[in-house]
Scaffold this active site. Structure first.
Site, short mmCIF file in Angstrom:
data_model
loop_
_atom_site.label_atom_id
_atom_site.label_comp_id
_atom_site.label_asym_id
_atom_site.label_seq_id
_atom_site.Cartn_x
_atom_site.Cartn_y
_atom_site.Cartn_z
CD GLU A 88 -5.11 24.57 63.25
OE1 GLU A 88 -4.94 24.08 64.39
OE2 GLU A 88 -5.71 25.46 62.83
CE LYS A 100 -2.54 25.92 68.28
NZ LYS A 100 -3.94 25.73 67.94
CB CYS A 104 -4.79 28.03 64.99
SG CYS A 104 -6.45 28.75 65.12
#
Length: 536
Positions: free
Chosen positions: A283, A353, A407
């Site tokens: 990430e 995301k 994540c």
């Protein structure tokens, strides 16, 4: 005065001794502990609240004590995160932890209180009350808002208990429900201890059921040992420090240092693993924008120069920004996942995301009330993507669809079902767990993420900044795991099944909650009818 307070707490500790015991049992049976009390951890609490003298208020407070203690044991890392991520003094971080423990799992006391209320109102038996507590617990834990969703089902994959293979039928929430019902059964057996024959009959039946779950899970899992494709992927874990990450995000330096660290580690890894087909960086590993319209910047040039000789594509976390069409409009920055070639050219559109971290990546309510961003300018405010979505890569004579999770999107079962429905062949999770300490959260987060691979039966590769990086195949085989808080690289042979079928869980199994509601309604109706017949 001190003596009076001591006597008060001593009495309360005695009154809630079974609730305290359940809190300890649950807390010490969850990851990273061995699951030693998994099928009886809630039994002491539930047995105590079925007592005829227990009021609804007492049932709620007993459940609250249990949830407070299990949260304190299992999620004490919240204090470390508050201190490390939020730069909050340790005293305030501990206060934040205690507040978290006080409110985070209120569905546990809610389930006990509602069941006891129904027991008292309809004169329901203790056995039925126990089943109702388990079902209410299961239903409420699905809807209760939580930053870090967890359930007891994840313990099965952590402990390698083969029953976890049944998650492709009912999901890990469904497995958690089964565990809760086993807890209710143990509690019922305890209540029947005065009738030994009945108690031993139920105990024998319970042993048979547990054995059946383990055996059937083992057999079921073997059915996924089918592969017709493979790709060699190398994960780069650069172990970037928190301060470096923050400064890089804020544009205050370290971008070049971080970029060169990843490219150097990749060059070294390619010497060790020359068969590598693709690199996976974690990430925000690339500390700059990587959109096609923003190539040619300093750090993308460093990337192209270093990786060009290797000639291998990269999946990496980076920042994304829309191409400006109106300079007066403030364009959002996105936490994104890119699939690029060795020169940084985008091979497909980036995945941005979607499930953002509250206070870490967005300010709650700020989308409705933008003024909050002016009042609290120090809170990060990333744009929200439109996932789930896949990135397609032409590989040899095939096309591989990578299902991206950034994540803790890997904790959302519905999100991963969406990736499977979009045609994902391989799941790729990129994460930065550097804010959470050692050793609880990294292991909890790891296995909660790996669980998604079993539910949808797709291989999953996980690349992290500080560990734990690994991969799991669709059959449940977990490959090598990286060390924590060390620079590391490792090659994974990701075997997959082209055009793999959808699991029952993806198609129908995630609707299991409707069955539990129907059973609850039936139990309530039976209780009401019995109560009315006794009054007439």
């Amino acid at each position: 005065m001190m003596k009076r307070w001591f006597q008060f707490f001593k009495q309360k500790a005695y009154d809630f001794r079974w609730a305290i015991l359940s809190g300890v049992l649950v807390g010490t049976s969850y990851i990273p502990f061995p699951p030693w009390a998994l099928i009886f951890c809630y039994a002491p609490l539930w047995v105590s609240v079925t007592d005829e003298k227990t009021s609804v208020k007492d049932a709620f407070f007993a459940g609250w004590v249990t949830q407070f203690i299990l949260t304190l044991i299992g999620f004490h890392w919240i204090a470390y995160t508050a201190h490390e991520f939020g730069q909050i003094p340790w005293v305030l971080s501990i206060v934040a932890l205690l507040l978290f423990c006080a409110f985070m799992h209120l569905y546990i006391p809610a389930a006990t209180a509602i069941a006891v209320w129904m027991k008292r109102k309809f004169k329901i038996s203790a056995g039925i009350t126990l089943v109702m507590i388990a079902l209410l617990h299961s239903l409420l834990e699905r809807v209760w808002p939580a930053i870090f969703d967890w359930n007891l089902g994840y313990t099965l994959i952590w402990a390698k208990i083969p029953a976890y293979h049944l998650a492709d039928v009912v999901g890990f929430l469904g497995l958690s429900t089964i565990i809760l019902l086993l807890n209710a059964w143990i509690a019922y057996i305890w209540l029947q201890q005065s009738v030994l024959k009945k108690a031993f009959t139920h105990l024998g039946a319970l042993v048979v059921v547990v054995a059946a779950l383990v055996i059937s899970g083992n057999i079921h899992g073997q059915g996924w040992n089918k592969f017709d494709g493979e790709v060699h992927a190398t994960v780069i874990q650069a172990n970037i420090g928190n301060l470096e990450k923050v400064y890089a995000e804020q544009g205050r330096g370290y971008q070049e240092s971080i970029t060169r660290r990843f490219t150097t580690l990749s060059q070294e890894a390619f010497v060790k693993f020359p068969n590598t087909d693709i690199f996976i960086w974690p990430e925000t590993a690339f500390p700059d924008y990587l959109d096609q319209h923003l190539l040619g910047r300093k750090h993308t040039n460093i990337l192209a120069e270093a990786m060009g000789a290797i000639g291998r594509p990269i999946i990496t976390g980076a920042y994304s920004k829309d191409e400006k069409t109106d300079v007066k409009v403030d364009q959002s920055t996105y936490n994104a996942l890119f699939l690029v070639d060795a020169q940084g050219n985008n091979l497909d559109k980036p995945y941005r995301k979607t499930e953002l971290l509250a206070f870490g990546e967005y300010l709650p309510l700020s989308e409705r009330f933008p003024i909050l961003l002016k009042w609290l300018p120090f809170v990060s405010n990333f744009g929200r993507g439109h996932g789930p979505d896949v990135m397609k890569w032409k590989f040899n004579d095939d096309v591989i669809a990578w299902g991206g999770q950034v994540c803790y999107e890997g904790l959302d079962a519905a999100f991963t079902r969406g990736l499977e429905e979009k045609g994902a062949d391989i799941l790729v999770n990129v994460t930065n767990d550097s804010w959470f300490g050692y050793p609880f959260e990294p292991r909890q987060h790891l296995y909660m993420t790996l669980a998604r691979a079993i539910e949808v039966r797709r291989p999953l590769i996980r690349s992290t900044n500080t560990g734990i990086s690994t991969a799991i195949l669709a059959n449940g085989d977990v490959l090598q795991k990286s060390p924590l808080h060390e620079e590391w690289s490792g090659e994974f042979v990701l075997k997959y099944l082209k055009n793999a079928p959808s699991t029952f869980y993806v198609k129908m199994g995630h609707w299991d909650w409707a069955v539990y509601i129907a059973v609850l309604v039936l139990l309530a109706l039976v209780g009401a009818v019995n109560a009315r017949s006794r009054r007439s």
